[in-house]
Design a protein around this motif. Structure first.
Motif, mmCIF file in Angstrom:
data_model
loop_
_atom_site.group_PDB
_atom_site.id
_atom_site.type_symbol
_atom_site.label_atom_id
_atom_site.label_comp_id
_atom_site.label_asym_id
_atom_site.label_seq_id
_atom_site.Cartn_x
_atom_site.Cartn_y
_atom_site.Cartn_z
ATOM 1 N N ASP A 29 6.144 90.728 0.671
ATOM 2 C CA ASP A 29 6.591 89.513 1.370
ATOM 3 C C ASP A 29 6.522 88.362 0.379
ATOM 4 O O ASP A 29 5.534 87.629 0.322
ATOM 5 C CB ASP A 29 5.697 89.254 2.585
ATOM 6 N N THR A 30 7.568 88.193 -0.396
ATOM 7 C CA THR A 30 7.533 87.263 -1.524
ATOM 8 C C THR A 30 7.155 85.846 -1.110
ATOM 9 O O THR A 30 6.125 85.309 -1.550
ATOM 10 C CB THR A 30 8.889 87.245 -2.246
ATOM 11 N N LEU A 31 7.980 85.213 -0.279
ATOM 12 C CA LEU A 31 7.712 83.814 0.070
ATOM 13 C C LEU A 31 6.444 83.694 0.904
ATOM 14 O O LEU A 31 5.670 82.748 0.726
ATOM 15 C CB LEU A 31 8.906 83.216 0.809
ATOM 16 N N GLY A 32 6.224 84.633 1.808
ATOM 17 C CA GLY A 32 5.031 84.574 2.637
ATOM 18 C C GLY A 32 3.753 84.620 1.818
ATOM 19 O O GLY A 32 2.833 83.815 2.019
ATOM 20 N N ASP A 294 3.530 86.189 -11.568
ATOM 21 C CA ASP A 294 2.992 84.836 -11.709
ATOM 22 C C ASP A 294 3.224 84.057 -10.411
ATOM 23 O O ASP A 294 4.206 83.327 -10.265
ATOM 24 C CB ASP A 294 3.672 84.146 -12.888
ATOM 25 N N ALA A 295 2.298 84.216 -9.468
ATOM 26 C CA ALA A 295 2.430 83.535 -8.185
ATOM 27 C C ALA A 295 2.285 82.026 -8.333
ATOM 28 O O ALA A 295 2.923 81.254 -7.602
ATOM 29 C CB ALA A 295 1.400 84.073 -7.196
ATOM 30 N N PRO A 332 5.446 88.370 -6.454
ATOM 31 C CA PRO A 332 4.558 88.321 -7.619
ATOM 32 C C PRO A 332 3.138 88.757 -7.313
ATOM 33 O O PRO A 332 2.342 88.953 -8.234
ATOM 34 C CB PRO A 332 4.606 86.851 -8.036
ATOM 35 N N THR A 333 2.803 88.909 -6.027
ATOM 36 C CA THR A 333 1.454 89.339 -5.663
ATOM 37 C C THR A 333 1.385 90.845 -5.413
ATOM 38 O O THR A 333 0.309 91.379 -5.161
ATOM 39 C CB THR A 333 0.975 88.619 -4.385
ATOM 40 N N TYR A 334 2.523 91.523 -5.478
ATOM 41 C CA TYR A 334 2.600 92.945 -5.143
ATOM 42 C C TYR A 334 2.339 93.782 -6.400
ATOM 43 O O TYR A 334 2.657 93.349 -7.509
ATOM 44 C CB TYR A 334 3.992 93.262 -4.571
#
Length: 390
Positions: A29-32, A294-295, A332-334
């Motif tokens: 969930d990129t934006l989330g 890179d979040a 970026p968090t995955y």
């Protein structure tokens, strides 16, 4: 006048794809994830209604833009597949990918036809990492660095002092036209030139060149141009269609430059009065931040785009449309650094409109193509129904 502008926030998915698990992307969930972890300040996107699509942002009581989501129906999660689907060309079979590098017969054919005595690399890799790893050997041997990724790409990296730019482009044309065909017809062959000294190599982004597979059928761009609507593509969009259906290609160097050149295209269209479709890709979200996990950088890029949104709004003439969406996810968090299979957001702003609405969740990215065609009054016989229509 008639003006429709689409801006792709490259890789800005909103999760919840029904087939995410089949792609190894369950829970992406990129934006989330970026919003909830980094808490970027996004007042303008919030005003537009992004909080209706992304948990962690306030929900605007009266959003300035209509909001919704689109679901990828096409097979694949690469940029070409996503953009083609947004243009109404939905792939039933994915482009080939090479998780273990290219097979020996492909490399042998490339070497023979390109006239090189070997290649370095031949594996999936980050471009910056493989240049750092093999750049010195490349300069010693003169052999090009060949690599791929989770995308359907054949990439050639070479130092401009070892293999001049025009020769790099020739190698790519050989790969595109003579080698990566048939069962190996990748979406893109990409020239990745670099310069500098070992330890401080830098890619020359402005000299990157994409050699894309031409669309396998007509797209929104063809339909619009045939109907007399001018098509202007800003950023990498034109390259993903091999220039087919594009009246004007505007190359960019990152998000900020992309916004500046989109503003220029809007103002030029408004001054001319000519019906115009402007299609922009802002690549930094994907290339600089998603792929590099890179979040923090992703959040800062969202803030920078948010700050530019009022100027984009103000440049639009009355009745013009500005739609924000994406081509896939790149969380970026995955785990990993590849694209993620996600639904994509839709924020559709109409200059001068006093009401906005829930556009719902569309079953195909081709809803975008149908929406643009409807706006210009151009018949659309491809898949998808216009945004907000069932």
């Amino acid at each position: 006048m008639s003006l429709y502008v689409t801006i792709i926030l490259d890789g800005a998915g909103v999760g919840d794809a029904p087939d995410a698990a089949a792609y190894g992307d369950a829970g992406a969930d990129t934006l989330g994830h970026v919003v909830r972890q980094q808490r970027p300040d996004l007042p303008n996107l919030t005003c537009w209604g992004l909080g209706r699509l992304v948990d962690g942002l306030p929900e605007a009581e009266a959003p300035a833009a209509s909001w919704g989501r689109m679901t990828e129906r096409a097979a694949g999660k690469d940029s070409t597949t996503g953009h083609w689907a947004l243009a109404g060309l939905v792939l039933e079979q994915p482009f080939p990918t090479y998780a273990d590098g290219f097979p020996p017969e492909v490399i042998a054919a490339f070497c023979e036809r390109a006239g090189v005595d070997g290649v370095l690399g031949n594996k999936p890799a980050s471009g910056t990492a493989i240049i750092a790893e093999l750049g010195g050997e490349h300069e010693r041997t003169g052999q090009p660095i060949v690599y791929t990724s989770a995308d359907s790409v054949f990439q050639i990296a070479a130092h401009v002092g070892t293999i001049p730019l025009e020769e790099q482009y020739r190698l790519c044309r050989v790969a595109r036209d003579e080698v990566m065909v048939g069962a190996h017809a990748v979406g893109r062959v990409i020239a990745r030139p670099f310069a500098g000294e070992a330890g401080t190599y830098e890619r020359i982004s402005a000299k990157r060149r994409d050699f894309s597979l031409l669309p396998t059928g007509p797209t929104l761009l063809d339909v619009l141009r045939d109907a007399g609507v001018r098509t202007v593509c800003v950023g990498k969009v034109a390259s993903l269609f091999g220039g087919q259906g594009v009246d004007e290609e505007v190359k960019t160097a990152g998000n900020d430059d992309g916004v500046r050149k989109t503003l220029a295209a809007i103002r030029e269209a408004a001054a001319s009065g000519e019906p115009t479709f402007v299609w922009t890709n802002l690549v930094d979200f994907d290339e600089l931040y998603g792929h590099r996990s890179d979040a923090v950088g992703y959040a800062r890029a969202l803030e920078a785009f948010d700050a530019a949104l009022p100027e984009l709004e103000a440049a639009l003439p009355e009745g013009a449309v500005l739609t924000l969406t994406a081509d896939h996810g790149n969380d970026p968090t995955y785990p990993g650094s590849d694209h993620t299979r996600e639904r994509v957001p839709v924020l559709r702003y109409v200059r001068g409109a006093t009401e906005a609405a829930d556009l719902g969740t569309h079953p195909t990215f081709a809803a975008h193509a149908a929406d643009v065609a409807r706006y210009f009054g151009v018949p659309w016989n491809g898949p998808g129904s216009p945004l907000g229509a069932s």
